[in-house]
Motif scaffolding. Sequence first.
Motif, PDB file in Angstrom:
ATOM      1  N   ARG A   9       0.828  -1.196   0.000  1.00 15.52           N
ATOM      2  CA  ARG A   9       0.000   0.000   0.000  1.00 15.52           C
ATOM      3  C   ARG A   9       0.865   1.249   0.000  1.00 15.52           C
ATOM      4  N   ASN A  10       1.924   1.221   0.821  1.00 17.09           N
ATOM      5  CA  ASN A  10       2.833   2.369   0.888  1.00 17.09           C
ATOM      6  C   ASN A  10       3.443   2.657  -0.469  1.00 17.09           C
ATOM      7  N   GLY A  13       0.781   3.895  -2.843  1.00 21.00           N
ATOM      8  CA  GLY A  13       0.337   5.215  -2.394  1.00 21.00           C
ATOM      9  C   GLY A  13       1.381   6.284  -2.662  1.00 21.00           C
ATOM     10  N   ALA A  14       2.651   5.906  -2.553  1.00 18.51           N
ATOM     11  CA  ALA A  14       3.716   6.898  -2.726  1.00 18.51           C
ATOM     12  C   ALA A  14       3.866   7.313  -4.180  1.00 18.51           C
ATOM     13  N   ARG A  17       7.184   8.837  -6.213  1.00 19.21           N
ATOM     14  CA  ARG A  17       8.402   8.598  -5.445  1.00 19.21           C
ATOM     15  C   ARG A  17       8.849   7.143  -5.602  1.00 19.21           C
ATOM     16  N   LYS A 278       8.054  11.143  11.008  1.00 19.24           N
ATOM     17  CA  LYS A 278       6.763  11.475  11.589  1.00 19.24           C
ATOM     18  C   LYS A 278       5.776  10.345  11.304  1.00 19.24           C
ATOM     19  N   GLU A 279       5.881   9.835  10.086  1.00 19.70           N
ATOM     20  CA  GLU A 279       5.029   8.719   9.698  1.00 19.70           C
ATOM     21  C   GLU A 279       5.315   7.505  10.592  1.00 19.70           C
ATOM     22  N   THR A 282       3.982   8.040  13.957  1.00 20.54           N
ATOM     23  CA  THR A 282       2.525   7.883  13.937  1.00 20.54           C
ATOM     24  C   THR A 282       2.143   6.404  13.930  1.00 20.54           C
TER      25      THR A 282
ATOM     26  N   ASN B  98      -1.407  14.239  11.457  1.00 23.09           N
ATOM     27  CA  ASN B  98      -0.592  13.035  11.233  1.00 23.09           C
ATOM     28  C   ASN B  98      -1.319  11.930  10.464  1.00 23.09           C
ATOM     29  N   LEU B 100      -1.488   9.474   7.463  1.00 19.80           N
ATOM     30  CA  LEU B 100      -0.383   8.907   6.686  1.00 19.80           C
ATOM     31  C   LEU B 100      -0.553   9.346   5.230  1.00 19.80           C
ATOM     32  N   PRO B 101       0.423  10.082   4.719  1.00 24.49           N
ATOM     33  CA  PRO B 101       0.229  10.775   3.444  1.00 24.49           C
ATOM     34  C   PRO B 101       0.007   9.858   2.246  1.00 24.49           C
ATOM     35  N   VAL B 102       0.539   8.629   2.319  1.00 25.37           N
ATOM     36  CA  VAL B 102       0.425   7.774   1.136  1.00 25.37           C
ATOM     37  C   VAL B 102      -0.902   7.007   1.091  1.00 25.37           C
ATOM     38  N   TYR B 103      -1.644   7.074   2.175  1.00 20.81           N
ATOM     39  CA  TYR B 103      -2.912   6.340   2.200  1.00 20.81           C
ATOM     40  C   TYR B 103      -4.084   7.245   1.858  1.00 20.81           C
ATOM     41  N   GLU B 107      -8.088   4.247   3.857  1.00 21.01           N
ATOM     42  CA  GLU B 107      -6.972   3.429   4.341  1.00 21.01           C
ATOM     43  C   GLU B 107      -6.412   3.944   5.662  1.00 21.01           C
ATOM     44  N   ARG B 143      -6.710  11.586  -0.831  1.00 22.74           N
ATOM     45  CA  ARG B 143      -5.479  11.468  -0.062  1.00 22.74           C
ATOM     46  C   ARG B 143      -5.370  12.709   0.826  1.00 22.74           C
TER      47      ARG B 143
END
Lengths: 390, 234
Positions: A9-10, A13-14, A17, A278-279, A282, B98, B100-103, B107, B143
């Motif tokens: 997923r990461n 989602g990225a 990048r 930060k991720e 979290t 916070n 999660l930026p990619v989700y 998600e 997103r």
Amino acid sequence: MIALKLAFRNLIGAGLRTWQNVFVLSLAFVVIIWHRGIIDGWDHQAKRDMIAWDVAGGQYWHEAYDPYDPFTIQDSHSPLPTVWQEMIDQDKITPILIAQATIYPDGHMLNVKLSGIDPYQNILKIPTQELEVEGEDIPILLGTRMAKSTQLAKGDLVTIRWRDANGTFDAAEAKIAGIFKTNLPTVDNGQIYVPLERLRQMMQMPNEASIGIKAVNLEEPLPQSGWIFRDQQYLLADINAILEKKRVGGSILYFILMSLSMLAIFDTQVLSIFRRQKEIGTHIALGMTRGQVIQLFTIEGAMHSILAAGVAAIYGIPLLTMQAKNGFAMPASADDYGLAISEKIFPVYSAQLILVTVSLVFITATIVSFLPARKIAKMNPTDAIKGKLQ
Amino acid sequence: MNNGHIINIEGLIKRFPVGSGFFTALDGIDLSFGKGEFAGLVGPSGSGKTTLLNIIGSLDSPSEGKATVMGQSVGELSHKKAADLRNHNLGFIFQTYNLLPVYTVFENVEFPLLLLKMDKVKRKKAVMDALDWVGLTDKVKSRPKQLSGGESQRGAIARAMVKRPQIVLADEPTANLDSENSHHILQTMEKLNQDLEATFIFATHDDKVIQYLKRKISLADGKVINDELTPNRT
Ligand SMILES: Nc1ncnc2c1ncn2[C@@H]1O[C@H](COP(=O)(O)OP(=O)(O)OP(=O)(O)O)[C@@H](O)[C@H]1O
Ligand SMILES: [Mg+2]
């Protein structure tokens, strides 16, 4: 496994990048494999040329013959063993008589090695059939390098002077019957090919030879007294030594390329993981254990290299296959190496090469993802959330 | 859970190393919270609000004293146990969202449930319920960077609430919101507090938040200087 799902997923989602990292990595794969392939292809070609033009299935040397000592030449000849005759008739052995001579191209004087060779032989790639010409003049054949250094062209006449078996000097006109092109400088530089029977007459050495070249597909006939069999391994030892040296040089380049790609991975992975403190904080605040976080980011990094292998395959396979088919044009000066180098090198990619490269990149990508992830996961989560590690 | 308290803090001191010495951020805190409270830590910047929330959330540990959350002493928990506690019982709402930026929003909200290994059908329903509470069902596929501040904050609330935790810790949840959004979110949380009986602890100096609190704990220089019920809101 949840880490696998989240890592995937990461990556997805990225978006961009991910694809940037994947592209850099895939480039590393392709360049490394291509470079190694060229070196291996070069080796193959050099050996193939040696075998085709010079070594064939091995050589029988007259017991006095030593190619590195020109003084042995005048003594290293004797009549052929009688058992060879049948094999010579079947083109399974071809005798060569070697002598020394001097030629006078354009008024200069040049010492050459004369090789008397059967014009009808098919064992060596040298186009000896061009020696099948009628006429008073001695037909001779030479390579392009020799032709260039003597300024001789096909049809030109040149004076040859030699000393026969009785030590008497003699001279005659020779006519260039053909000029051949070879990758192998050692069968070209300083050499002139003459029809075997003609040389025997010139030297007054009827039915004699200095060496016998054995066809590749011929089983080794019984050893003959007075003749020493030199097998391929012996005859290729020199080139193998050179190639080994070159391989070490190549390995250095391989290592440098590998380090560069590792640096690229390290850069992208480490930077992105540090940027993602930060991720990571979290993730921990949301209830992930350190172990899970490390696992997640390590798998993510490793997945990069798997994706990269896939992407590299997409554009690399057609690209590398094309190179293997069409060859890689070598710069003209490459001939100066003194090694057999064709104008084109056809890269050879072994399964081992591909496997080793892919695993190396995979392992590196995994390690460089694991180390920073572990460092961050070990941080105080409140600091990670603030992004304190610089 | 001592005397029916879900959180118990006794003689809590928190020091941070600064230079060669220490800075005392929390200086002898005694507090307890019962189930279903809607309480706020109020005080000026630097008074120790975030530090206290972090310790309650087992993200940090006390230098001295004791903080017991759901019967477990946070300073003595292993990392795994602390993660377990956060995973099962705590919901965090961060000042900076916070997400999660990619989700996607979906998600992000689903994430805590994945950690709880909830099955897919239940998970989907729980996520949609949580997004419904905060009015974000039309943004499931967005997103975080496509969301406004208010939407992000609501997403963060949904993520904190989706697993119906016993305790919700909210650090300045309205700091970046306009007044209308602030009220909307506070009303949502008030409703969730009643419906789910979750304990809410805020850290804030925002008057809009303070209006909604049923208990207001004032901090100054790492000490509790006042602790009062505000029954007008009950
Ligand atoms: N990791 C740390 N290292 C050193 N000092 C810290 C650390 N974390 C917090 N502090 C200090 O502890 C004090 C309390 O910080 P805290 O973040 O709890 O304040 P706060 O009440 O949340 O303030 P704000 O309203 O500005 O968020 C501050 O003076 C801060 O500088
Ligand atoms: Mg704070």
